[in-house]
Write an enzyme that holds these catalytic residues in place. Structure first.
Site, PDB file in Angstrom:
ATOM      1  N   CYS A 382     -11.686  -5.467  35.139  1.00 32.62           N
ATOM      2  CA  CYS A 382     -10.827  -5.833  34.250  1.00 32.62           C
ATOM      3  C   CYS A 382     -10.865  -5.052  32.684  1.00 32.62           C
ATOM      4  CB  CYS A 382     -10.599  -7.336  34.110  1.00 32.62           C
ATOM      5  SG  CYS A 382      -9.543  -7.855  32.515  1.00 32.62           S
ATOM      6  N   CYS A 385     -11.646  -7.487  29.902  1.00 29.78           N
ATOM      7  CA  CYS A 385     -13.116  -7.797  30.054  1.00 29.78           C
ATOM      8  C   CYS A 385     -14.113  -6.700  29.192  1.00 29.78           C
ATOM      9  CB  CYS A 385     -13.565  -8.058  31.319  1.00 29.78           C
ATOM     10  SG  CYS A 385     -12.690  -9.702  32.094  1.00 29.78           S
TER      11      CYS A 385
END
Length: 462
Positions: A382, A385
């Site tokens: 991600c 993230c």
């Protein structure tokens, strides 16, 4: 349905050639980034032969379908055999072309059979490019019924600025009524946005494209690195059908595919193009009002869209054919099958505790903990993230020995269903604070993931 077709008041149309002129001086072009900007008044002198295109904005009355208009276009002489275009080769030829050159090529090739898809955001740049070519052009937009008031005001401003009529496509009233009656007005917050987008956006777009042979979009590779990084400047549309029907009957042009957002805005400012007032309120990517919000400095523009869902699922279906097909870009957000790692892990620090499924279950069951815990639910693929990795590791090191445990739990793959059911997971990353004397975790609601903001959250609760 009359589509927007325009040539500026200074446009001179001679025979089958169209040119913009306002003075005897030649059109001088400067190259700024990927753009060509005009000094003073513009004159575009195009050497290639123009196809004879009958202006269709002579009748401003709006109809209810784009198809009758397309049917009214004079068909080419049947004696001329139409050549099959090699679009893969054309992509190579246009790889280093400017957006203006690509736009001119698209309008020259398809005439009245092509239209610009306008969302009411920074893709107004497409209309400006079309105007600079000196050719007639058509514009349509999808009115979902749930746009911001500022977007509707912007549509009106664009029509007046360019002297055009935008052709608005609306969702089927019966389908909208059935959706709202069965699921309510905000069902997308609970079961995803795809169904609502299918009714309000995808199907109206499908109807619009059935009256065309090509369309022009504002897709850029940098808009969503996880899903749009391979968008070509031109392609045979792999999803939608055009006027002739069947796969391969529609061509999709993406003139700004290779341009970054910063250069788009430099172009808009340089040309004094009107923009949606929402951009001045922190909005970058603009869609329907319930599904769009401002982004903070440092956040990616798509993070303001469908923020409660996976970072990799931020597409409505209009450009499904351009989504990357690798595992990391699957619509459900799973980067791997069965939770097996396919990418290097993140949040690596001796100050961080890695929780297993059993570990997070035990932590969640405890009602009296010796110390509070901060846990991030993450997926290593991600980009959001990855973007907060540095600040989260720094936070963990600052809190070392303070009595607050900082941990991580990988919540994609097989763990995703559990995280959604038991840990309030909605999208990556999700940050939870487990207090000492309560079994219920408190979810961090803000999108600000810098060290100071996270520390303020902890200090307010511990």
């Amino acid at each position: 349905m009359a589509l927007a077709v325009t040539s500026s008041s200074s446009t001179a149309i001679t025979g089958s050639n169209f040119s913009l002129s306002s003075s005897s001086s030649d059109f001088k072009v400067q190259k700024i980034g990927s753009f060509r900007l005009a000094d003073g008044h513009a004159t575009v002198n195009l050497s290639q032969k123009r196809s004879a295109v009958k202006p269709v904005n002579a009748e401003p009355k709006r109809n209810e379908s784009m198809i009758p208009l397309a049917e009214a276009i004079v068909a080419p002489d049947g004696s001329e055999k139409e050549e099959v275009e090699d679009y893969e080769q054309l992509v190579k030829e246009l790889e280093s072309a400017s957006p203006l050159e690509i736009m001119d090529k698209a309008l020259e090739k398809f005439g009245n059979d092509i239209a610009i898809a306008f969302s009411g955001a920074e893709d107004v740049a497409l209309i400006e490019y079309a105007k600079l070519t000196g050719r007639p052009f058509r514009v349509f937009s999808l009115d979902t019924g749930r746009l911001n008031p500022e977007t509707y005001q912007f549509f009106d401003e664009v029509e007046k600025h360019y002297g055009i009529r935008i052709d608005y496509m609306f969702p089927d009233a019966v389908e909208v009524q059935a959706l709202v009656r069965s699921k309510g007005l905000f069902s997308f917050y609970e079961d995803g946005h795809q169904e609502c987008c299918r009714v309000r956006k995808v199907r109206p777009l499908r109807r619009a494209l059935k009256g065309l042979r090509a369309w022009i979009t504002g897709q850029r590779k940098d808009q969503s690195p996880g899903t749009r990084s391979e968008v070509p400047v031109v392609q045979v549309d792999p999803v939608f059908e055009g006027l002739d029907g069947g796969i391969g009957s529609l061509v999709k042009w993406n003139p700004v595919a290779n341009v970054n957002g910063k250069d788009i805005w430099n172009f808009l400012r340089a040309m004094n193009v009107p923009v949606n007032s929402l951009h001045f309120q922190g909005y970058v990517s603009i869609g329907c009002e319930p599904c769009t919000r401002p982004v903070l400095p440092g956040q990616h523009e798509r993070e303001g869209r469908w923020w409660w869902e996976d970072a990799k699922a931020k597409e409505c279906g209009l450009h499904k054919g351009n989504l990357k097909q690798d595992a990391a870009a699957q619509p459900n957000g799973d980067a791997q099958s069965g939770g097996s790692a396919t990418q290097s892990d993140i949040f690596n620090s001796q100050s961080l505790i890695t929780l297993s499924r059993e570990g997070i279950e035990n932590l969640a069951r405890l009602e009296n903990r010796k110390e509070p815990w901060l846990v991030v639910l993450y997926a290593p693929w991600c980009p959001f993230c990855q973007a907060m990795e540095e600040s989260y590791v720094e936070l963990a090191e600052k809190l070392a020995g303070s009595g607050v445990k900082v941990a991580k739990f990988r919540a994609d793959g097989e763990q995703k269903e559990y995280a959604q059911r038991e840990l309030q997971w909605g999208s990556f990353p999700t940050i939870l604070f487990f207090p000492r004397h309560s079994s219920k975790a408190i979810k961090y609601a803000s999108e600000k993931r810098d060290v100071d903001s996270l520390m303020a959250f902890i200090n307010a609760l511990r």
